[in-house]
Design an enzyme around this catalytic site. Structure first.
Site, PDB file in Angstrom:
ATOM      1  N   GLU A   1       0.824  -1.216   0.000  1.00  0.00           N
ATOM      2  CA  GLU A   1       0.000   0.000   0.000  1.00  0.00           C
ATOM      3  C   GLU A   1       0.853   1.258   0.000  1.00  0.00           C
ATOM      4  O   GLU A   1       0.546   2.236  -0.679  1.00  0.00           O
ATOM      5  CB  GLU A   1      -0.936   0.021   1.210  1.00  0.00           C
TER       6      GLU A   1
ATOM      7  N   HIS B   1      -9.959  -5.018  11.006  1.00  0.00           N
ATOM      8  CA  HIS B   1     -10.559  -4.837   9.680  1.00  0.00           C
ATOM      9  C   HIS B   1     -11.851  -4.011   9.683  1.00  0.00           C
ATOM     10  O   HIS B   1     -12.569  -4.016   8.700  1.00  0.00           O
ATOM     11  CB  HIS B   1     -10.863  -6.200   9.053  1.00  0.00           C
TER      12      HIS B   1
HETATM   13  C1  LIG Z   1      -1.840  -4.428   4.767  1.00  0.00           C
HETATM   14  C2  LIG Z   1      -2.844  -5.352   4.202  1.00  0.00           C
HETATM   15  N1  LIG Z   1      -3.163  -5.259   2.896  1.00  0.00           N
HETATM   16  C3  LIG Z   1      -4.075  -6.102   2.359  1.00  0.00           C
HETATM   17  C4  LIG Z   1      -4.692  -7.047   3.122  1.00  0.00           C
HETATM   18  C5  LIG Z   1      -5.736  -7.972   2.502  1.00  0.00           C
HETATM   19  N2  LIG Z   1      -5.187  -9.312   2.362  1.00  0.00           N
HETATM   20  C6  LIG Z   1      -5.345 -10.229   3.327  1.00  0.00           C
HETATM   21  S1  LIG Z   1      -4.565 -11.635   3.010  1.00  0.00           S
HETATM   22  C7  LIG Z   1      -3.991 -11.085   1.536  1.00  0.00           C
HETATM   23  C8  LIG Z   1      -3.137 -11.976   0.704  1.00  0.00           C
HETATM   24  C9  LIG Z   1      -1.896 -12.399   1.417  1.00  0.00           C
HETATM   25  O1  LIG Z   1      -1.234 -13.399   0.731  1.00  0.00           O
HETATM   26  P1  LIG Z   1      -0.029 -14.225   1.319  1.00  0.00           P
HETATM   27  O2  LIG Z   1       0.841 -13.336   2.128  1.00  0.00           O
HETATM   28  O3  LIG Z   1       0.594 -14.946   0.202  1.00  0.00           O
HETATM   29  O4  LIG Z   1      -0.682 -15.248   2.352  1.00  0.00           O
HETATM   30  P2  LIG Z   1      -1.716 -16.426   2.048  1.00  0.00           P
HETATM   31  O5  LIG Z   1      -3.078 -15.824   2.185  1.00  0.00           O
HETATM   32  O6  LIG Z   1      -1.445 -16.940   0.704  1.00  0.00           O
HETATM   33  O7  LIG Z   1      -1.505 -17.435   3.115  1.00  0.00           O
HETATM   34  C10 LIG Z   1      -4.441  -9.786   1.311  1.00  0.00           C
HETATM   35  C11 LIG Z   1      -4.170  -8.992   0.112  1.00  0.00           C
HETATM   36  C12 LIG Z   1      -4.354  -7.091   4.489  1.00  0.00           C
HETATM   37  N3  LIG Z   1      -4.943  -7.957   5.324  1.00  0.00           N
HETATM   38  N4  LIG Z   1      -3.436  -6.260   5.000  1.00  0.00           N
END
Ligand SMILES: Cc1ncc(C[n+]2csc(CCOP(=O)(O)OP(=O)(O)O)c2C)c(N)n1
Ligand SMILES: [Mg+2]
Lengths: 352, 325
Positions: free
Chosen positions: B60, B129
């Protein structure tokens, strides 16, 4: 550095093919009851428990008993179970929002975990945290964190305290491939390396961050571990679908950390068989890819291997499954029958 | 007039801008292939291509910052945050850069950028959230903050936000994406900084914005049922705030309750309250009543969350407490 540890992951792959060799010297550092011998059946029990727990979560989300965002660990069981099986009671574990598997592998009470997802007063956070925010400080399970990469500096701080107090305890921090694109990830790696903190960075590379495949959001390909040379952090890659390989690779890293060698990094290649959360229609990926990974499902391949190696009988496997099925069913009952928190709970726990 | 949901109204505003102005492009996490966490940009990637619908890494700070740079160079980026709560990791860029650059450069630079983010509690997403940081950003000079409560305003405000030469935060109440309302086919805009008197009356003024309009309208119906003549104001814009509209109403009704579904303490309604006190206290027959959600981290449990979240009963309780009505 990355290249020297790369060979350790190769070793763990080879070892995985003959599980008897999975017993290794690092295991005698373990005081948590796992013992010098690998308890293959317990590894299976834990993975199966997580799988069934997650399936039950999905069902209860559809029923509306669990709400908010729900991220399942289905497909990744071997990573969390293999890694956490190497830890001692006093080690800290830090996870992200996909935390049920880590929590259960740590031995969090299944009833209280399910109750938390139901938002009940008997839950691990009295129903205040929910699926993404599981905590059990008595078990040194320090959450459940839902801001991507937000948990990394917390883990570094826990490790800082362990170092400060001159213990040989350590902190393991789980995170996803997507979280490596946050600035704080890099800040924490550097800080931990500069201060030689006793922390194990454990990347669960499941190839996607929500709907974004790694190739679309990361320059430099799908391998993260080689980049650790930049920070001077020894790094290994391991097959995250192979619980014994994960266990052995982690044991090595853990031994190094306890030996005062500073942070270590493990990248497990794994896959979630289901959507990012229950709200995900998975338009961004093909089902063939999912099927390919499913062929390596540890819940199927591991017991098959154990039976073939003569390390378990199909009766033993069936018995474990029956026991787990009952426990999961009971956890749902426990959650359903538990009361909601009293409204007075709104004002408790805000300040110490 | 045709009825559409708020999500569609936003989508229409964005699509128009992308159609009409080649300088407009979008960035955000999973806005392209995934179609957007709340499906606002569904289908955009196909229509406008990856150069204008940019999926970003989960960075972000970097992509908001890059939006600021692109805007400084003359483009008109529209950046989506997946949740208002994630604005926190980009606060430095939003505040220190987007909002300050024009002033610091003596007016040489302007940042015509829109930041969109779903906001608010109510769907059991827990403490991390469910927050509403539009009330924090409304304090920051050098940028504007709007928050629609219905599809008509959503489209009108989005159009104005995109045309504005300043950074504008569009706070989109997550609970209202599916809310229906009338939206004409004819083009219109809603001026940023203009409140809407959505119901006229003479006995009491209820003021809110965004999702807060739900409990306020519900309370207004109840009060009307008791024979009261209720005036309702939708601020629509948190920065600037249309205090003239607020004061004009209070001069007429002599009673006022300000309502927020974000946390009560320090929120935008504290600002409205303070201004009212200074500029209209002699017109008031009682205390300026301020209603907001309970000042605790957002709980996950449904019953607790509902209790914390401002509802019509809270508004009615304030009306009774302040004015005995
Ligand atoms: C700062 C922030 N930006 C966006 C999100 C929304 N979000 C939650 S999980 C995620 C994907 C994360 O992917 P990864 O780190 O690969 O973990 P996985 O879900 O694959 O275990 C996103 C974009 C968030 N929770 N926090
Ligand atoms: Mg991932």
């Amino acid at each position: 550095m990355a290249s020297s540890t790369k060979s350790s992951s190769t070793t763990s792959r080879e070892t995985a093919k003959s599980p008897k060799n999975g017993k290794n010297s690092a295991a005698d550092l373990d005081k948590s009851g796992i013992g010098a011998e690998t308890d293959y059946l317990d590894l299976f029990r834990q993975m199966y428990l997580i799988r069934q727990f997650e399936i039950a979560c999905g069902e209860n989300y559809s029923k509306g008993s669990i709400r908010g965002f729900l991220h399942l660990y289905i497909g990744q069981e071997a990573t969390g179970v293999g890694a956490i099986s190497t830890l001692r009671e006093d080690d800290y574990i830090v996870s992200h929002y996909r935390d049920h598997g880590h929590a259960l592998a740590r031995g969090l009470d299944i009833n209280r975990s399910m109750a938390e997802l139901f938002g009940r007063s008997t839950g691990t956070s009295k129903g205040k945290g929910g699926s993404m925010h599981l905590f059990d400080v008595a078990k040194r399970f320090m959450g459940g964190h839902a801001i991507v990469a937000g948990q990394l500096p917390l883990a570094a701080g826990l490790a800082l305290a362990q170092q400060y107090n001159k213990t040989d305890d350590l902190t393991i921090c789980f995170f996803g491939d997507g979280s490596t694109n946050q600035g704080v990830y890099h800040e924490t790696l550097n800080l931990a390396a500069v201060w030689k903190l006793p922390i194990l960075f454990f990347l669960e590379n499941n190839m996607y961050g929500m709907g974004s495949s790694i190739e679309r959001v990361r320059a430099g390909g799908i391998d993260f571990y080689p980049g650790m040379a930049t920070y001077g952090i020894p790094a290994a890659e391991v097959d995250g679908m192979d619980v014994l390989a994960v266990k052995e690779t982690t044991e090595l890293a853990v031994a190094r950390i306890r030996n005062g060698e500073g942070p270590q990094f493990i990248e497990a290649k794994t896959f979630r068989f289901v959507g990012h959360s229950l709200a995900d229609g998975q338009k961004y990926r093909g089902q063939e890819e999912v099927k390919e990974w499913e062929e390596r499902d540890p819940i199927i391949t591991f017991p098959t291997k154990l039976i073939a190696m003569g390390l378990a009988t199909s009766d033993q496997i069936a018995e474990i499954k029956a026991g787990v099925d009952l426990a999961v069913e009971n956890s749902v009952k426990f959650a359903e029958e538990s009361p909601d928190p009293d409204l007075s709970e709104i004002h408790t726990d805000v300040l110490a | 007039m045709p009825q559409i949901v708020l999500r569609e109204a936003l989508k229409r505003g964005l699509e128009e801008a992308l159609d009409n102005d080649p300088r407009v492009f979008m960035m955000g996490e999973d806005i392209g292939e995934y179609g957007g966490a709340y499906a606002v940009t569904d289908g955009f990637l196909k229509k406008f291509g990856p150069e204008r619908i940019k999926d970003t890494p989960i960075s972000e700070q970097a992509f908001i910052g890059a939006g600021i740079g692109a805007a400084a160079a003359g483009l008109r980026p529209i950046v989506e945050l997946m949740s208002m709560s994630f604005a926190l990791v980009a606060f430095d860029q939003i505040v220190n850069m987007a909002a300050n650059l024009r002033y610091m450069s003596g007016g040489q630079i302007s940042i015509p950028m829109v930041i969109r983010a779903p906001t608010g509690a109510g769907v059991q997403l827990g403490a991390t959230h469910s927050q509403s940081f539009e009330t924090w950003l409304a304090e920051v000079p050098g940028m504007k903050v709007v928050c629609p409560s219905n599809p008509y305003d959503a489209l009108g405000l989005m159009r104005s936000a995109i045309k504005d030469d300043n950074p504008v935060l569009v706070a989109e109440p997550a609970l209202l994406y599916g809310a229906k309302g009338e939206v004409p086919d004819e083009y219109y805009e809603i001026e940023i900084g203009k409140a809407d008197v959505t119901r006229t009356g003479t006995d009491i003024t209820l003021i809110s914005y965004g999702y807060g309009m739900r409990p306020v309208n519900e309370a207004a119906d109840t009060l009307a049922g008791r024979g009261l003549s209720v005036e309702v104001i939708d601020l629509r814009s948190l920065s600037p705030i249309d205090m003239d509209a607020v004061i004009a109403s209070v001069k007429k009704t002599n009673r006022v309750v300000v309502v927020d579904t974000a946390r009560r303490r320090g929120g935008i309604m504290a600002e409205v309250t303070a201004d009212l006190q200074q500029r209209a206290s002699e017109w008031l027959d009682g205390p300026i009543m301020r209603v907001g959600s309970v000042d605790v981290p957002w709980p996950y449990n449904r019953g607790l969350e509902r209790e914390v979240l401002t509802d019509a009963a809270d508004v009615l309780a304030a009306v009774a407490e302040g004015y005995g009505l």
